[in-house]
Motif scaffolding. Structure first.
Motif, PDB file in Angstrom:
ATOM      1  N   VAL A 118       0.864  -1.194   0.000  1.00 33.81           N
ATOM      2  CA  VAL A 118       0.000   0.000   0.000  1.00 33.81           C
ATOM      3  C   VAL A 118       0.892   1.234   0.000  1.00 33.81           C
ATOM      4  CG1 VAL A 118      -1.797   1.264   1.251  1.00 33.81           C
ATOM      5  CG2 VAL A 118      -1.779  -1.250   1.273  1.00 33.81           C
ATOM      6  N   CYS A 120       1.224   5.437  -0.078  1.00 37.29           N
ATOM      7  CA  CYS A 120       0.636   6.777   0.043  1.00 37.29           C
ATOM      8  C   CYS A 120       1.685   7.764  -0.465  1.00 37.29           C
ATOM      9  CB  CYS A 120       0.231   7.026   1.494  1.00 37.29           C
ATOM     10  SG  CYS A 120      -0.459   8.650   1.801  1.00 37.29           S
ATOM     11  N   HIS A 123       7.306   7.165   1.183  1.00 36.51           N
ATOM     12  CA  HIS A 123       8.510   7.501   1.952  1.00 36.51           C
ATOM     13  C   HIS A 123       9.092   6.339   2.748  1.00 36.51           C
ATOM     14  CE1 HIS A 123       8.726  12.157   2.058  1.00 36.51           C
ATOM     15  NE2 HIS A 123       8.390  11.721   0.871  1.00 36.51           N
ATOM     16  N   PHE A 125      11.322   3.900   4.093  1.00 36.46           N
ATOM     17  CA  PHE A 125      12.761   3.744   3.836  1.00 36.46           C
ATOM     18  C   PHE A 125      13.072   2.370   3.270  1.00 36.46           C
ATOM     19  CE2 PHE A 125      12.705   7.071   6.995  1.00 36.46           C
ATOM     20  CZ  PHE A 125      13.606   7.973   6.463  1.00 36.46           C
ATOM     21  N   SER A 129       6.177  -0.027   0.515  1.00 34.86           N
ATOM     22  CA  SER A 129       5.000   0.391  -0.246  1.00 34.86           C
ATOM     23  C   SER A 129       5.081   0.019  -1.722  1.00 34.86           C
ATOM     24  CB  SER A 129       4.768   1.892  -0.073  1.00 34.86           C
ATOM     25  OG  SER A 129       5.978   2.606  -0.211  1.00 34.86           O
ATOM     26  N   LEU A 139      -2.295   4.976  -3.665  1.00 34.34           N
ATOM     27  CA  LEU A 139      -3.413   5.857  -3.295  1.00 34.34           C
ATOM     28  C   LEU A 139      -3.276   7.279  -3.830  1.00 34.34           C
ATOM     29  CD1 LEU A 139      -3.635   4.617   0.413  1.00 34.34           C
ATOM     30  CD2 LEU A 139      -5.200   4.028  -1.453  1.00 34.34           C
ATOM     31  N   GLY A 158      -7.083   9.207   2.172  1.00 36.10           N
ATOM     32  CA  GLY A 158      -6.014   8.286   2.573  1.00 36.10           C
ATOM     33  C   GLY A 158      -4.736   8.357   1.771  1.00 36.10           C
ATOM     34  N   THR A 180       8.034  16.754   9.075  1.00 36.76           N
ATOM     35  CA  THR A 180       8.815  17.926   8.691  1.00 36.76           C
ATOM     36  C   THR A 180       9.106  18.035   7.193  1.00 36.76           C
ATOM     37  OG1 THR A 180      10.765  16.624   9.244  1.00 36.76           O
ATOM     38  CG2 THR A 180       9.961  18.124  10.933  1.00 36.76           C
ATOM     39  N   LEU A 189       2.746   8.026   7.733  1.00 32.76           N
ATOM     40  CA  LEU A 189       3.199   8.781   8.907  1.00 32.76           C
ATOM     41  C   LEU A 189       2.199   8.673  10.057  1.00 32.76           C
ATOM     42  CD1 LEU A 189       5.180  11.889   9.360  1.00 32.76           C
ATOM     43  CD2 LEU A 189       2.803  12.146  10.051  1.00 32.76           C
ATOM     44  N   GLY A 244      -5.413  -2.735   7.432  1.00 33.76           N
ATOM     45  CA  GLY A 244      -6.237  -2.430   6.274  1.00 33.76           C
ATOM     46  C   GLY A 244      -5.767  -1.167   5.586  1.00 33.76           C
ATOM     47  N   ASP A 354      16.144  17.871   3.467  1.00 37.80           N
ATOM     48  CA  ASP A 354      16.086  17.033   4.660  1.00 37.80           C
ATOM     49  C   ASP A 354      17.040  15.852   4.458  1.00 37.80           C
ATOM     50  OD1 ASP A 354      13.937  16.163   7.057  1.00 37.80           O
ATOM     51  OD2 ASP A 354      14.977  14.519   6.080  1.00 37.80           O
ATOM     52  N   GLN A 395      15.831  14.010  16.783  1.00 37.70           N
ATOM     53  CA  GLN A 395      14.553  14.708  16.639  1.00 37.70           C
ATOM     54  C   GLN A 395      13.906  14.684  18.009  1.00 37.70           C
ATOM     55  OE1 GLN A 395      11.512  12.961  13.995  1.00 37.70           O
ATOM     56  NE2 GLN A 395      10.803  15.009  13.494  1.00 37.70           N
ATOM     57  N   TYR A 454      11.579   3.703  16.060  1.00 35.27           N
ATOM     58  CA  TYR A 454      10.359   4.218  15.427  1.00 35.27           C
ATOM     59  C   TYR A 454      10.025   3.279  14.266  1.00 35.27           C
ATOM     60  CZ  TYR A 454       7.383   7.780  13.144  1.00 35.27           C
ATOM     61  OH  TYR A 454       6.347   8.469  12.559  1.00 35.27           O
ATOM     62  N   THR A 457      10.630   4.285  10.675  1.00 36.74           N
ATOM     63  CA  THR A 457      11.960   4.410  10.067  1.00 36.74           C
ATOM     64  C   THR A 457      12.762   3.122  10.219  1.00 36.74           C
ATOM     65  OG1 THR A 457      12.786   5.456  12.093  1.00 36.74           O
ATOM     66  CG2 THR A 457      12.136   6.923  10.318  1.00 36.74           C
ATOM     67  N   LEU A 492       3.275  -6.148   4.347  1.00 37.62           N
ATOM     68  CA  LEU A 492       4.424  -5.313   4.019  1.00 37.62           C
ATOM     69  C   LEU A 492       4.376  -4.044   4.865  1.00 37.62           C
ATOM     70  CD1 LEU A 492       4.738  -5.799   0.146  1.00 37.62           C
ATOM     71  CD2 LEU A 492       6.098  -6.817   1.979  1.00 37.62           C
ATOM     72  N   ASN A 493       4.859  -4.192   6.086  1.00 37.75           N
ATOM     73  CA  ASN A 493       4.850  -3.114   7.081  1.00 37.75           C
ATOM     74  C   ASN A 493       5.655  -3.627   8.284  1.00 37.75           C
ATOM     75  OD1 ASN A 493       2.970  -4.958   8.321  1.00 37.75           O
ATOM     76  ND2 ASN A 493       1.407  -4.072   6.978  1.00 37.75           N
TER      77      ASN A 493
HETATM   78  C1  LIG Z   1      12.169  12.667   3.778  1.00 38.58           C
HETATM   79  C2  LIG Z   1      11.468  12.022   4.937  1.00 38.58           C
HETATM   80  C3  LIG Z   1      11.092  12.773   6.022  1.00 38.58           C
HETATM   81  C4  LIG Z   1      10.434  12.200   7.103  1.00 38.58           C
HETATM   82  N1  LIG Z   1      10.072  12.984   8.160  1.00 38.58           N
HETATM   83  C5  LIG Z   1       9.375  12.450   9.164  1.00 38.58           C
HETATM   84  C6  LIG Z   1       8.935  13.268  10.242  1.00 38.58           C
HETATM   85  O1  LIG Z   1       9.218  14.461  10.312  1.00 38.58           O
HETATM   86  N2  LIG Z   1       8.193  12.692  11.215  1.00 38.58           N
HETATM   87  C7  LIG Z   1       7.874  11.376  11.195  1.00 38.58           C
HETATM   88  O2  LIG Z   1       7.169  10.926  12.093  1.00 38.58           O
HETATM   89  N3  LIG Z   1       8.289  10.568  10.198  1.00 38.58           N
HETATM   90  C8  LIG Z   1       9.029  11.070   9.192  1.00 38.58           C
HETATM   91  N4  LIG Z   1       9.460  10.261   8.187  1.00 38.58           N
HETATM   92  C9  LIG Z   1       9.160   8.817   8.249  1.00 38.58           C
HETATM   93  C10 LIG Z   1       7.750   8.562   7.758  1.00 38.58           C
HETATM   94  O3  LIG Z   1       6.846   8.662   8.833  1.00 38.58           O
HETATM   95  C11 LIG Z   1       7.639   7.153   7.163  1.00 38.58           C
HETATM   96  O4  LIG Z   1       8.566   7.015   6.122  1.00 38.58           O
HETATM   97  C12 LIG Z   1       6.220   6.878   6.664  1.00 38.58           C
HETATM   98  O5  LIG Z   1       6.082   5.509   6.410  1.00 38.58           O
HETATM   99  C13 LIG Z   1       5.905   7.667   5.429  1.00 38.58           C
HETATM  100  O6  LIG Z   1       4.599   7.496   5.041  1.00 38.58           O
HETATM  101  P1  LIG Z   1       4.238   7.467   3.486  1.00 38.58           P
HETATM  102  O7  LIG Z   1       2.773   7.348   3.373  1.00 38.58           O
HETATM  103  O8  LIG Z   1       4.929   8.567   2.784  1.00 38.58           O
HETATM  104  O9  LIG Z   1       4.977   6.128   3.076  1.00 38.58           O
HETATM  105  P2  LIG Z   1       4.585   4.954   2.096  1.00 38.58           P
HETATM  106  O10 LIG Z   1       5.889   4.397   1.684  1.00 38.58           O
HETATM  107  O11 LIG Z   1       3.640   5.356   1.050  1.00 38.58           O
HETATM  108  O12 LIG Z   1       3.842   3.954   3.058  1.00 38.58           O
HETATM  109  C14 LIG Z   1       4.531   3.343   4.128  1.00 38.58           C
HETATM  110  C15 LIG Z   1       3.627   2.287   4.719  1.00 38.58           C
HETATM  111  O13 LIG Z   1       2.525   2.916   5.353  1.00 38.58           O
HETATM  112  C16 LIG Z   1       1.341   2.148   5.161  1.00 38.58           C
HETATM  113  N5  LIG Z   1       0.337   3.034   4.551  1.00 38.58           N
HETATM  114  C17 LIG Z   1       0.525   4.192   3.904  1.00 38.58           C
HETATM  115  N6  LIG Z   1      -0.663   4.768   3.628  1.00 38.58           N
HETATM  116  C18 LIG Z   1      -1.606   3.945   4.098  1.00 38.58           C
HETATM  117  C19 LIG Z   1      -3.032   3.983   4.132  1.00 38.58           C
HETATM  118  N7  LIG Z   1      -3.728   5.009   3.634  1.00 38.58           N
HETATM  119  N8  LIG Z   1      -3.690   2.950   4.711  1.00 38.58           N
HETATM  120  C20 LIG Z   1      -3.016   1.907   5.240  1.00 38.58           C
HETATM  121  N9  LIG Z   1      -1.663   1.825   5.243  1.00 38.58           N
HETATM  122  C21 LIG Z   1      -0.984   2.831   4.681  1.00 38.58           C
HETATM  123  C22 LIG Z   1       1.713   0.949   4.342  1.00 38.58           C
HETATM  124  O14 LIG Z   1       1.959  -0.124   5.223  1.00 38.58           O
HETATM  125  C23 LIG Z   1       3.018   1.343   3.707  1.00 38.58           C
HETATM  126  O15 LIG Z   1       3.891   0.258   3.503  1.00 38.58           O
HETATM  127  C24 LIG Z   1      10.139  10.812   7.092  1.00 38.58           C
HETATM  128  C25 LIG Z   1      10.520  10.041   6.003  1.00 38.58           C
HETATM  129  C26 LIG Z   1      11.194  10.624   4.930  1.00 38.58           C
HETATM  130  C27 LIG Z   1      11.619   9.775   3.777  1.00 38.58           C
END
Ligand SMILES: Cc1cc2nc3c(=O)[nH]c(=O)nc-3n(C[C@H](O)[C@H](O)[C@H](O)COP(=O)(O)OP(=O)(O)OC[C@H]3O[C@@H](n4cnc5c(N)ncnc54)[C@H](O)[C@@H]3O)c2cc1C
Length: 502
Positions: A118, A120, A123, A125, A129, A139, A158, A180, A189, A244, A354, A395, A454, A457, A492-493
């Motif tokens: 899944v 969003c 991000h 690492f 996703s 999404l 979402g 951030t 996040l 979900g 960043d 942080q 965390y 990450t 995958l989480n």
């Molecule tokens: C440049 C950068 C800056 C960051 N800064 C911060 C920060 O300031 N604070 C902080 O807390 N974290 C930070 N992070 C970490 C961030 O919280 C995680 O990387 C988080 O997983 C990013 O969410 P995403 O939706 O972009 O990731 P994605 O890679 O899209 O999703 C990650 C996982 O989240 C789940 N997911 C995503 N969306 C949904 C949904 N709608 N429903 C169900 N599951 C879903 C899935 O399991 C997926 O595998 C940062 C990461 C990066 C790369």
């Protein structure tokens, strides 16, 4: 109507006329995806499964959004995540237009026992996703935030990014905690935590969730809140994507002045240990309205690097000078940008710089206090690495985050005062292994000072480490996984495996 708008509408109308059912631009892509044969895909357990052409046609017909196969336009963009070293190829990608499409995708994945990723903001690492051979649910068509000024709530789709949330909320004088970097996804996040510049004041992003709409593994759209499916509501706040696909978040909002006092104070690398020591004491005594980061960055090529204190004061402006006075007493910095700043602009300021933006490998952990031994270890082992360099940062945590009980939500790490992270980045085509090895060996010296990590990450090196990181909440999470996703469709989480895992 301007010319561009006119052309856009005309194109959409032409497509809609030419292709029955294609009522939006998203459907154009769907219509252009040619299904000419069956598809070999992967199950969650890693076995091969063949999906017949008719089944794909049926899925395509059920969607208002897109079904992308390897040769579809948009496939390559969708499969990729922020981390460029992750290069995976899903067998099929669904880009839902809304909750009904999500339900169709989940039902299809369950029927064919598919591996599911899944996405969003992309991000993650570790690249959770996206996937090789499975179904990616991307999404990105589901974005948008709608603020109810009177109720002080926001409904956020979402697939939204943090920038969508901040932009809409702050325009109404309202805000909630967000990370951030504005292109981080609200989805990942919020479900895993949500640390940011306002977290010490308002709690983690997940502490501000009032309800979610979520499609669970049985393909059913459920609402989870304190009053409805309360067990699921507990689980999603910290359980990440395990339960979900969240199609809508409802956040509680807070009134806040749009202008904050914020900026970076930059010191030369020779002062690393001294500034770190200052940060340790200063951050511990900080009021909740002050949010700090400590960043040490060594660029590639043997350049000198810098130590930065990033400070954000979101309290009464008149008190800012007094609160920040200890930083001013540190002597002449290389640069000091602290001053009034628009909060939304601040939230975008790190979008390209960043350290995590190009963070190709990262290790992180929570620390309750910053001891002298910890600082010595960090300073002694810190070296610049070729290509794009090395970054260490704290942080700040604490404040309102820690006033929530460990078992009030599924997110248990409520004792930390800081998150510590080391990141190494490299350019495309460079052998990643020496960099990864360096961070792993450097981190092995620091890890003993940490307590948990965390999940957002983490790299989930072992299932045991992931399980124990959920601390006292793990047992309840497994029970709820058994209830809502007994087949581990969402694996995958930071995975909570059901008790009868495949
Ligand atoms: C440049 C950068 C800056 C960051 N800064 C911060 C920060 O300031 N604070 C902080 O807390 N974290 C930070 N992070 C970490 C961030 O919280 C995680 O990387 C988080 O997983 C990013 O969410 P995403 O939706 O972009 O990731 P994605 O890679 O899209 O999703 C990650 C996982 O989240 C789940 N997911 C995503 N969306 C949904 C949904 N709608 N429903 C169900 N599951 C879903 C899935 O399991 C997926 O595998 C940062 C990461 C990066 C790369």
């Amino acid at each position: 109507m301007n010319r561009r708008h006119f052309l856009g509408s005309t194109l959409t109308a032409a497509v809609a006329a030419a292709i029955p059912g294609a009522a939006n631009a998203g459907s154009l892509l769907n219509a252009l995806t040619t299904i000419s044969s069956s598809l070999v895909a992967k199950t969650g357990a890693g076995d091969e499964v063949t999906i017949e052409e008719a089944a794909l046609e049926e899925l395509k017909g059920a969607l208002r959004g897109n079904l992308l196969l390897a040769d579809s336009e948009g496939y390559d963009k969708a499969r990729r995540v922020l981390n460029p070293s992750i290069d995976r190829f899903p067998a099929l990608i669904v880009q839902p237009s809304g909750a009904t499409d999500v339900a169709s995708a989940v039902t299809f994945a369950k029927e064919h026992d598919l591996l599911v990723a899944v996405k969003c903001g992309g991000h993650s690492f570790s690249g959770k996703s996206t996937c090789d051979g499975g179904m990616q649910i991307d999404l990105s068509l589901m974005r948008g935030a709608h603020v109810n000024r009177a109720a002080k709530t926001a409904h956020v789709a979402g697939g939204s990014l943090l920038g969508d949330l901040d932009h809409e909320c702050m325009a109404q004088g309202l805000v909630t905690t967000a990370g951030t970097v504005s292109h981080t996804g609200v989805g990942g996040l919020s479900l895993g935590g949500g640390f940011g510049r306002l977290a010490r004041k308002y709690g983690l992003t997940l502490d501000n969730i009032k309800s979610v709409d979520i499609v669970t593994a049985d393909g059913v759209l459920r609402r989870a809140s304190a009053d409805e499916n309360a067990d699921l509501f507990w689980a999603v706040r910290g359980g990440g994507g395990n339960f979900g696909v969240v199609t809508n978040f409802e956040f509680g909002l807070h009134e806040m002045d749009r202008t904050v006092i914020a900026g970076d104070v930059v010191f030369p690398m020779e002062r690393l240990r001294e500034i770190m020591s200052f940060y340790a004491d200063f951050s511990l005594a900080a009021p909740d309205e002050l949010s700090l980061d400590f960043i040490a960055a060594l660029p590639p090529g043997g350049e000198p690097g810098a130590v930065v204190i990033h400070a954000v004061w979101s309290g009464d402006h008149a008190a800012a000078d007094k609160v920040l006075a200890p930083i001013a007493k540190l002597g002449e910095p290389v640069a000091n940008t602290i001053g009034p700043m628009d909060y939304v602009a601040l939230q975008r300021a790190w979008d390209d710089s960043d350290p995590r933006h190009g963070g190709d490998y990262l290790k992180s952990g929570f620390v309750a206090d910053i001891s002298a031994a910890q600082m010595d270890t960090i300073a002694d082992g810190f070296e610049g690495h070729p290509d794009r360099g090395t970054t260490f940062f704290y942080q700040q945590s604490g404040g309102a985050i820690n006033r929530v009980a460990e078992d009030a939500t599924a997110f248990p790490n409520r004792n930390a005062e800081n998150g510590a992270a080391v990141i190494v980045a490299w350019n495309e085509g460079v052998d990643r292994q020496p960099h990864v090895d360096y961070i792993r060996s450097y981190w092995s010296t620091i890890e003993k000072f940490t307590d948990g990590f965390y999940t957002n990450t983490g790299d989930y090196e072992t299932q045991q480490a992931t399980n124990s990181n959920y601390r006292g909440n793990y047992k309840r999470l497994v029970e709820l996984k058994d209830k809502y996703d007994p087949g581990n469709l969402f694996r995958l989480n930071a995975n909570v495996a059901p008790s009868k895992a495949s």
